[in-house]
Every structure is written in C-alpha cells, then in structure tokens.
Design an enzyme around this catalytic site. Structure first.
Site, mmCIF file in Angstrom:
data_model
loop_
_atom_site.group_PDB
_atom_site.id
_atom_site.type_symbol
_atom_site.label_atom_id
_atom_site.label_comp_id
_atom_site.label_asym_id
_atom_site.label_seq_id
_atom_site.Cartn_x
_atom_site.Cartn_y
_atom_site.Cartn_z
ATOM 1 N N GLU A 176 4.910 -4.753 3.787
ATOM 2 C CA GLU A 176 3.626 -4.421 4.422
ATOM 3 C C GLU A 176 2.410 -4.928 3.629
ATOM 4 O O GLU A 176 1.514 -5.552 4.204
ATOM 5 C CB GLU A 176 3.534 -2.906 4.640
ATOM 6 C CG GLU A 176 2.470 -2.532 5.640
ATOM 7 C CD GLU A 176 2.475 -1.055 5.996
ATOM 8 O OE1 GLU A 176 3.469 -0.574 6.567
ATOM 9 O OE2 GLU A 176 1.480 -0.390 5.668
ATOM 10 N N SER A 182 3.145 2.571 2.140
ATOM 11 C CA SER A 182 4.484 2.085 2.512
ATOM 12 C C SER A 182 4.608 0.616 2.131
ATOM 13 O O SER A 182 3.782 -0.199 2.561
ATOM 14 C CB SER A 182 4.702 2.219 4.017
ATOM 15 O OG SER A 182 4.593 3.562 4.385
ATOM 16 N N ARG A 208 1.326 -2.735 13.316
ATOM 17 C CA ARG A 208 0.863 -3.241 12.017
ATOM 18 C C ARG A 208 0.425 -4.705 12.080
ATOM 19 O O ARG A 208 0.580 -5.460 11.122
ATOM 20 C CB ARG A 208 1.963 -3.082 10.951
ATOM 21 C CG ARG A 208 2.336 -1.677 10.629
ATOM 22 C CD ARG A 208 1.199 -0.894 9.979
ATOM 23 N NE ARG A 208 1.611 0.478 9.747
ATOM 24 C CZ ARG A 208 1.486 1.455 10.640
ATOM 25 N NH1 ARG A 208 0.913 1.228 11.814
ATOM 26 N NH2 ARG A 208 1.911 2.666 10.377
HETATM 27 C C1 LIG Z 1 -1.316 5.988 -0.521
HETATM 28 C C2 LIG Z 1 -1.453 5.024 0.614
HETATM 29 C C3 LIG Z 1 -1.151 5.437 1.900
HETATM 30 C C4 LIG Z 1 -1.284 4.543 2.984
HETATM 31 N N1 LIG Z 1 -0.965 4.986 4.233
HETATM 32 C C5 LIG Z 1 -1.113 4.143 5.288
HETATM 33 C C6 LIG Z 1 -0.793 4.597 6.618
HETATM 34 O O1 LIG Z 1 -0.422 5.743 6.830
HETATM 35 N N2 LIG Z 1 -0.924 3.715 7.631
HETATM 36 C C7 LIG Z 1 -1.363 2.431 7.440
HETATM 37 O O2 LIG Z 1 -1.466 1.689 8.412
HETATM 38 N N3 LIG Z 1 -1.668 1.985 6.198
HETATM 39 C C8 LIG Z 1 -1.548 2.803 5.125
HETATM 40 N N4 LIG Z 1 -1.845 2.354 3.862
HETATM 41 C C9 LIG Z 1 -2.267 0.959 3.671
HETATM 42 C C10 LIG Z 1 -3.800 0.777 3.596
HETATM 43 O O3 LIG Z 1 -4.442 1.947 3.204
HETATM 44 C C11 LIG Z 1 -4.397 0.334 4.919
HETATM 45 O O4 LIG Z 1 -3.780 -0.840 5.367
HETATM 46 C C12 LIG Z 1 -5.914 0.083 4.808
HETATM 47 O O5 LIG Z 1 -6.481 -0.063 6.080
HETATM 48 C C13 LIG Z 1 -6.253 -1.131 3.956
HETATM 49 O O6 LIG Z 1 -7.662 -1.159 3.838
HETATM 50 P P1 LIG Z 1 -8.351 -1.718 2.546
HETATM 51 O O7 LIG Z 1 -9.816 -1.611 2.769
HETATM 52 O O8 LIG Z 1 -7.836 -1.058 1.322
HETATM 53 O O9 LIG Z 1 -7.897 -3.234 2.617
HETATM 54 P P2 LIG Z 1 -7.408 -4.196 1.419
HETATM 55 O O10 LIG Z 1 -6.172 -3.651 0.808
HETATM 56 O O11 LIG Z 1 -8.529 -4.508 0.518
HETATM 57 O O12 LIG Z 1 -7.037 -5.508 2.251
HETATM 58 C C14 LIG Z 1 -5.903 -5.517 3.104
HETATM 59 C C15 LIG Z 1 -6.000 -6.737 4.022
HETATM 60 O O13 LIG Z 1 -7.120 -6.577 4.887
HETATM 61 C C16 LIG Z 1 -8.038 -7.646 4.698
HETATM 62 N N5 LIG Z 1 -9.389 -7.093 4.796
HETATM 63 C C17 LIG Z 1 -9.875 -5.979 4.188
HETATM 64 N N6 LIG Z 1 -11.161 -5.810 4.517
HETATM 65 C C18 LIG Z 1 -11.482 -6.832 5.340
HETATM 66 C C19 LIG Z 1 -12.671 -7.234 6.005
HETATM 67 N N7 LIG Z 1 -13.820 -6.546 5.893
HETATM 68 N N8 LIG Z 1 -12.639 -8.367 6.763
HETATM 69 C C20 LIG Z 1 -11.502 -9.096 6.889
HETATM 70 N N9 LIG Z 1 -10.350 -8.768 6.286
HETATM 71 C C21 LIG Z 1 -10.348 -7.649 5.516
HETATM 72 C C22 LIG Z 1 -7.742 -8.218 3.328
HETATM 73 O O14 LIG Z 1 -8.150 -9.579 3.225
HETATM 74 C C23 LIG Z 1 -6.238 -8.045 3.262
HETATM 75 O O15 LIG Z 1 -5.628 -9.095 3.957
HETATM 76 C C24 LIG Z 1 -1.725 3.222 2.760
HETATM 77 C C25 LIG Z 1 -2.030 2.811 1.455
HETATM 78 C C26 LIG Z 1 -1.900 3.701 0.391
HETATM 79 C C27 LIG Z 1 -2.240 3.255 -0.985
#
Ligand SMILES: Cc1cc2nc3c(=O)[nH]c(=O)nc-3n(C[C@H](O)[C@H](O)[C@H](O)COP(=O)(O)OP(=O)(O)OC[C@H]3O[C@@H](n4cnc5c(N)ncnc54)[C@H](O)[C@@H]3O)c2cc1C
Length: 366
Positions: free
Chosen positions: A356, A255, A175
């Site tokens: 997380e 999580s 992570r």
């Molecule tokens: C129901 C649910 C289940 C999930 N299951 C998992 C799982 O199984 N495993 C897991 O690892 N995660 C899981 N997650 C967490 C999440 O989905 C992941 O971490 C996902 O990759 C976040 O992507 P996002 O585009 O939504 O990022 P955001 O939530 O918008 O941002 C998260 C972080 O990434 C940065 N970021 C986003 N896009 C960029 C970019 N283009 N450039 C630079 N920085 C950026 C943001 O600044 C922030 O710091 C889950 C979330 C939910 C709601």
C-alpha cells in the site's frame, strides 16, 4: 474558492533536507531540494523551480503512506500546506465542505461530525492531510472518501495550470484513483470538496463498529455521529492505527498490504493451505463476482504473528498488517521484512500481496 492564484512570496526552498522526520515510519534519507508551498501561487512556483532544474518532483503530505529510501530522493520534494480558503456552503439538502490540501484530515472529520454532517465519521483517526485522501481513496470501517468527494482542485504539471476535477474524472476504486495510477505524479492537489448530509445517520456497516454498539442498538438507541467518531478512534487505538499514537507501534505507514481481490476459484487452495473448510475462509464481496480476502488473515496463516521482529523492524504488536520501525531502522530492513511476508504468502497460497505505501527514491520510483 481558489479561483485565481494569488501573489505570494517566492518559494522557500532548502537543500538536502532529511525526509525521515516528515514520515510516520521515520525512515528515509535526504531530499536534494525541499520546498514548502502554502498558497496556490507557491505550488505553481515550486513546479517551476523543479522544471527549471530539470529535476524529478514529489508531492509530500503528512508522510503517512510513504516509504523513503535510505539514499533519499535526488529531486524536489514539495510539502503542500495550503490551508482552507472557504469552509462550507449548502446545496439542496446537502452541504459542500471545501478543505485545503494541507489541512489535517482528522480536523476535517471532526469539523463535519461536530456540525452533524454525515459521510466522514468512520474515517476518523486516519493520519495525513486532506490532499492525500483522494490519492488512494482513503477508506476505513465501511466508508471511503470517494463516496463524498465531488471535486478535487489541483495544479496540472502537464498543462502548467490549475484544474478542477469532478468525481468522475478522479476514477476512484479500492485504494486507487487517477492520482496513483494513470496520472501518477501529474497533479498537485490543493483543495478537495466533500458533499455531506446534514442530520444524516452514521454509517454502521463494518462489523467492528456494529459490535462496539451492540448493547445500545439492542436497547433501541442509535449512536450519534460523534459516538461513531469516538468509537472508530478507540478501535483504531487498540489496533495501533490511530494518527499520532506514538510508541513503536505508531511508527508505521498503517496497513502495509492491500487486501487481495481474487476469484472464488482460489478458495479450495486457501482452505487446503490452512487446513480449514472453504466456508471458513473469511471474505467480502468485491464486485464483478470477485472476493476480497483479509491480508492479515493470510499473513498470520503463512506463519507471521503480531510482534514478529527482524532486528529493528517488526510486525506491529497490535495489527498484523502494519510493519513498524522499532527505532533507528532503515528502509532496507523494512523491505527485507516485507519481502519475507510476501514470499511466505506466495509460497502458501500463490497470492501476490500488493504493497500500500508509496515508495520514494528507490530505483524504480525515481
Ligand atoms: C497509523 C496509520 C493508519 C492508517 N490507516 C489508514 C486507513 O484506515 N485507511 C487508509 O486508506 N489509509 C490509512 N493510512 C494511510 C495514510 O494515512 C493515508 O493514505 C493518507 O491519506 C496519506 O496522506 P498523507 O497526507 O500522509 O500523504 P503522504 O503519505 O504524504 O503521500 C501519499 C501519496 O499521496 C501523494 N500526495 C499527498 N499529498 C498530495 C497532494 N496534495 N497532491 C498530490 N499528491 C499528494 C504523495 O505524493 C504520495 O504519492 C494509515 C496510515 C497510518 C500511519
């Protein structure tokens, strides 16, 4: 792909945009400025926009790993929506897939699975965009993106130019990567390249996935990539962890806590705290002689059950690790529940649980 920034219309910005609808928790106040950047040129312009105003900058993807404060963020939020430019090319017996940071993550997984490319199938159903996947080295059901990422293209806010970071430069761990540790806030990811195996076998490393296929494996039938993709989505749905699932259990950031990594010397205290034998404490090897403990198991034994509610926030009724917004909750309410869980686990096991989701707009995070 994306070798040069192409000319594009000036950055489209808005003032005072509520962030709650841009997050899966549906919590959070306004951003002072909100910019959508759908080309590399717009990404560079967005950075310039913030620099000119001397304002803090935050990159938003799908908002699925994010808790925004009730006060919002006094800076510039850039929503990266860069689409795909080129899709795939062969390299030896592998295929390289280029994905734009603004693409929906599950769409990329499905694209790979449908073409018989192994490497992402267990990552089906995770919400968010491609750009977020390298940030916390997204992982689930025995796979993580670090296994397949060969290159991350990003705008470097320090150098004021685009860079291509190879796998090693990203320094992936559990992570973690440079994007959420030492270089946090430095890069805006615009594209990611994954190396996949055409005709490869699906990963069946995780107990839940193996159980799902017990009967067919016994009958000598190996599941296909598509079957593993479907199985993972189905398992995730049962746990309330599927992208776009809806309902109260769907208003989460997945999580909320990482699985703690501890030394085996911790085991006697944990066994004592739960009244079980040391060998009954669930654990997974975490390398360097360390072990990883399931945070959900610790939280349940510290007295919290699925569905436990505190006003408008609760522990998901389907998964102990997810904190959910039952409707209209504030960030302050969610943090009160987080703190109650963290204190209970600390009191019982002397283990600090690490959060997380990323925090935005709180005093320590800008
Ligand atoms: C129901 C649910 C289940 C999930 N299951 C998992 C799982 O199984 N495993 C897991 O690892 N995660 C899981 N997650 C967490 C999440 O989905 C992941 O971490 C996902 O990759 C976040 O992507 P996002 O585009 O939504 O990022 P955001 O939530 O918008 O941002 C998260 C972080 O990434 C940065 N970021 C986003 N896009 C960029 C970019 N283009 N450039 C630079 N920085 C950026 C943001 O600044 C922030 O710091 C889950 C979330 C939910 C709601």
């Amino acid at each position: 792909m994306y070798s040069q920034a192409v000319p594009s219309p000036p950055v489209n910005w808005k003032e005072s945009v509520l962030l709650a609808p841009y997050t899966t928790l549906e919590i959070g106040g306004p951003a002072r400025f909100f910019v959508e950047a759908c080309t590399e040129a717009q990404v560079a312009e967005a950075a310039q926009f913030a620099r000119e105003r001397d304002l803090p900058f935050f990159v938003l993807g799908g908002g699925s790993n994010l808790l925004v404060s009730d006060e919002g963020f006094d800076g510039v939020v850039v929503r990266v929506c860069v689409p795909v430019a080129a899709r795939e090319r062969r390299e030896g017996d592998t295929v390289l897939i280029d994905a734009g940071a603004g693409e929906n993550w599950n769409d990329v997984v499905l694209y790979a699975v449908e073409r018989g490319y192994a490497g992402l199938e267990c990552l089906a159903g995770i919400p968010g965009d491609v750009g977020g996947t390298p940030v916390q080295n997204v992982g689930a059901y025995g796979q993580e993106v670090a296994e397949t990422i060969v290159q991350v293209r990003a705008f470097d806010l320090e150098q004021n130019s685009f860079v291509d970071l190879d796998h090693e430069a990203c320094r992936f761990g559990y992570r973690r990567s440079i994007f959420n540790t030492e270089a946090r806030g430095r890069y805006i990811v615009t594209a990611v390249t994954y190396r996949l195996s055409p005709g490869g076998e699906p990963a069946l490393r995780y107990a839940d996935v193996q159980r799902y296929f017990t009967a067919s494996i016994k009958a000598g039938q190996k599941p296909t990539l598509r079957q593993v993709y479907d199985a993972v989505r189905s398992i995730r749905e049962q746990k309330g962890m599927l992208a776009g699932q809806g309902g109260a259990d769907g208003r989460s950031a997945g999580s909320f806590f990482k699985n703690p990594v501890v030394t085996p010397a911790k085991l006697p205290q944990i066994a004592l705290g739960t009244g079980c034998r040391e060998e009954e404490v669930p654990r997974y090897p975490a390398g360097d002689g360390m072990i990883k403990l399931p945070a959900a198991w610790l939280i349940e034994r510290a007295g919290f059950r699925k569905g436990f509610a505190m006003g408008r926030v609760a522990i998901s009724s389907r998964h102990t690790l997810a904190l959910v917004n039952l409707g209209g909750a504030t960030a302050a309410e969610l943090l009160a529940l987080r703190d109650a869980v963290v204190s209970a686990v600390m009191d019982k096991f002397a283990i600090p649980l690490e959060q997380e989701p990323v925090m935005l707009g709180f005093s320590s995070t800008g």
